[in-house]
Scaffold this motif. Structure first.
Motif, PDB file in Angstrom:
ATOM      1  N   VAL A  94       0.843  -1.209   0.000  1.00  0.00           N
ATOM      2  CA  VAL A  94       0.000   0.000   0.000  1.00  0.00           C
ATOM      3  C   VAL A  94       0.870   1.248   0.000  1.00  0.00           C
ATOM      4  O   VAL A  94       0.615   2.211  -0.732  1.00  0.00           O
ATOM      5  N   GLY A  95       1.930   1.245   0.797  1.00  0.00           N
ATOM      6  CA  GLY A  95       2.828   2.386   0.828  1.00  0.00           C
ATOM      7  C   GLY A  95       3.483   2.629  -0.521  1.00  0.00           C
ATOM      8  O   GLY A  95       3.573   3.774  -0.988  1.00  0.00           O
ATOM      9  N   ALA A  96       3.945   1.555  -1.149  1.00  0.00           N
ATOM     10  CA  ALA A  96       4.570   1.693  -2.468  1.00  0.00           C
ATOM     11  C   ALA A  96       3.596   2.279  -3.478  1.00  0.00           C
ATOM     12  O   ALA A  96       3.948   3.160  -4.272  1.00  0.00           O
ATOM     13  N   ALA A  97       2.358   1.798  -3.466  1.00  0.00           N
ATOM     14  CA  ALA A  97       1.353   2.284  -4.408  1.00  0.00           C
ATOM     15  C   ALA A  97       1.050   3.764  -4.184  1.00  0.00           C
ATOM     16  O   ALA A  97       0.945   4.544  -5.138  1.00  0.00           O
ATOM     17  N   CYS A  98       0.938   4.164  -2.930  1.00  0.00           N
ATOM     18  CA  CYS A  98       0.625   5.564  -2.643  1.00  0.00           C
ATOM     19  C   CYS A  98       1.793   6.475  -2.989  1.00  0.00           C
ATOM     20  O   CYS A  98       1.580   7.634  -3.391  1.00  0.00           O
ATOM     21  N   SER A  99       3.015   5.982  -2.863  1.00  0.00           N
ATOM     22  CA  SER A  99       4.167   6.792  -3.253  1.00  0.00           C
ATOM     23  C   SER A  99       4.199   6.966  -4.768  1.00  0.00           C
ATOM     24  O   SER A  99       4.472   8.066  -5.272  1.00  0.00           O
ATOM     25  N   CYS A 100       3.896   5.910  -5.512  1.00  0.00           N
ATOM     26  CA  CYS A 100       3.820   6.023  -6.973  1.00  0.00           C
ATOM     27  C   CYS A 100       2.722   6.999  -7.379  1.00  0.00           C
ATOM     28  O   CYS A 100       2.902   7.829  -8.286  1.00  0.00           O
ATOM     29  N   GLY A 101       1.581   6.904  -6.713  1.00  0.00           N
ATOM     30  CA  GLY A 101       0.482   7.804  -7.013  1.00  0.00           C
ATOM     31  C   GLY A 101       0.827   9.254  -6.749  1.00  0.00           C
ATOM     32  O   GLY A 101       0.400  10.155  -7.481  1.00  0.00           O
ATOM     33  N   TYR A 102       1.617   9.492  -5.697  1.00  0.00           N
ATOM     34  CA  TYR A 102       2.004  10.869  -5.395  1.00  0.00           C
ATOM     35  C   TYR A 102       2.928  11.427  -6.466  1.00  0.00           C
ATOM     36  O   TYR A 102       2.830  12.610  -6.829  1.00  0.00           O
ATOM     37  N   LEU A 103       3.814  10.587  -6.988  1.00  0.00           N
ATOM     38  CA  LEU A 103       4.681  11.040  -8.078  1.00  0.00           C
ATOM     39  C   LEU A 103       3.855  11.409  -9.304  1.00  0.00           C
ATOM     40  O   LEU A 103       4.136  12.409  -9.978  1.00  0.00           O
ATOM     41  N   ASP A 104       2.826  10.619  -9.596  1.00  0.00           N
ATOM     42  CA  ASP A 104       1.933  10.970 -10.706  1.00  0.00           C
ATOM     43  C   ASP A 104       1.263  12.318 -10.468  1.00  0.00           C
ATOM     44  O   ASP A 104       1.082  13.116 -11.393  1.00  0.00           O
ATOM     45  N   PHE A 105       0.895  12.563  -9.227  1.00  0.00           N
ATOM     46  CA  PHE A 105       0.132  13.759  -8.862  1.00  0.00           C
ATOM     47  C   PHE A 105       1.000  15.015  -8.864  1.00  0.00           C
ATOM     48  O   PHE A 105       0.634  16.038  -9.467  1.00  0.00           O
ATOM     49  N   LEU A 122       8.327  -1.649 -11.715  1.00  0.00           N
ATOM     50  CA  LEU A 122       7.444  -0.987 -10.755  1.00  0.00           C
ATOM     51  C   LEU A 122       6.253  -0.371 -11.476  1.00  0.00           C
ATOM     52  O   LEU A 122       5.114  -0.454 -10.999  1.00  0.00           O
ATOM     53  N   GLY A 123       6.495   0.232 -12.634  1.00  0.00           N
ATOM     54  CA  GLY A 123       5.415   0.836 -13.388  1.00  0.00           C
ATOM     55  C   GLY A 123       4.376  -0.175 -13.838  1.00  0.00           C
ATOM     56  O   GLY A 123       3.171   0.093 -13.784  1.00  0.00           O
ATOM     57  N   ALA A 124       4.837  -1.345 -14.275  1.00  0.00           N
ATOM     58  CA  ALA A 124       3.899  -2.382 -14.718  1.00  0.00           C
ATOM     59  C   ALA A 124       3.058  -2.890 -13.562  1.00  0.00           C
ATOM     60  O   ALA A 124       1.846  -3.109 -13.702  1.00  0.00           O
ATOM     61  N   TRP A 125       3.695  -3.075 -12.403  1.00  0.00           N
ATOM     62  CA  TRP A 125       2.941  -3.520 -11.223  1.00  0.00           C
ATOM     63  C   TRP A 125       1.919  -2.462 -10.813  1.00  0.00           C
ATOM     64  O   TRP A 125       0.760  -2.772 -10.552  1.00  0.00           O
TER      65      TRP A 125
END
Length: 203
Positions: free
Chosen positions: A158-169, A183-186
């Motif tokens: 969950v932490g990894a996903a939210c960190s990726c989402g923040y970079l998108d944002f 990481l992007g594919a996952w």
């Protein structure tokens, strides 16, 4: 319970994803606030002396913070499902991965404050570059792990996903998917979960 939150925070998002994954939506009242280092929210300060979000006010009136404390507490409320392994090496792996993701988010948020709030004549380029270097260090580590993520869900995931989402944002031009393809594919798959779709930051 009552959660002080702002939808742009990746740490808030992590807690919100936990709430949804654990089925606790009807147990938590959401209180949207605005707070910054230079304009602190008085209601939040009453529950958290360092006035940071997220802060969870328990039913007994006590405040819980930071996000890792809140997620561990929420997890303890649900006996049928846990996002933290109970013991052994798996537990420490998940806790360390959660800390890695939090470190990525912390560096990204700090740099956002530096570039977005500090007056231009007071910004420190070397310090900002150091924060971005931390982001890439964490992304490199997560990219190396991503092949093992599969369909599992836990606090580190969950932490990894939210960190990726923040970079998108906040960092849409960083091109992290191209540099970290595993990481992007996952993330492309994980981000389709209902808990992620329903907690996306504002456009």
């Amino acid at each position: 319970m009552k959660l002080f939150y702002a939808p742009a925070s990746p740490f808030v998002r992590k807690v919100m994803v936990f709430i949804k994954e654990l089925g606790l939506e009807d147990k938590v009242e959401l209180v949207k606030i605005s707070t910054t280092v230079i304009d602190q929210n008085a209601d939040l300060a009453a529950s958290n002396p360092v006035t940071k979000i997220p802060t969870l006010v328990m039913d007994n009136g006590k405040g819980l913070f930071d996000s890792r404390v809140i997620t561990a507490y929420l997890d303890s409320l649900v006996s049928s499902k846990s996002l933290y392994p109970a013991e052994g090496e798996a537990r420490w792996d998940v806790l360390c991965m959660e800390a890695l993701a939090d470190g990525l988010m912390d560096a990204a948020v700090n740099n956002r404050y530096e570039r977005g709030m500090r007056p231009a004549d007071k910004q420190w380029d070397a310090w900002s570059d150091g924060q971005v270097k931390k982001v890439h260090g964490a992304l490199t580590a997560l990219d190396g792990m991503a092949a093992s993520f599969g369909d599992r869900i836990d606090a580190g995931i969950v932490g990894a996903a939210c960190s990726c989402g923040y970079l998108d944002f906040r960092y849409p031009d960083i091109g992290w998917r191209e540099s970290y393809p595993a990481l992007g594919a996952w993330y492309a798959k994980f981000s389709k979960r209902t808990s992620m779709q329903e907690t996306q930051p504002p456009s």
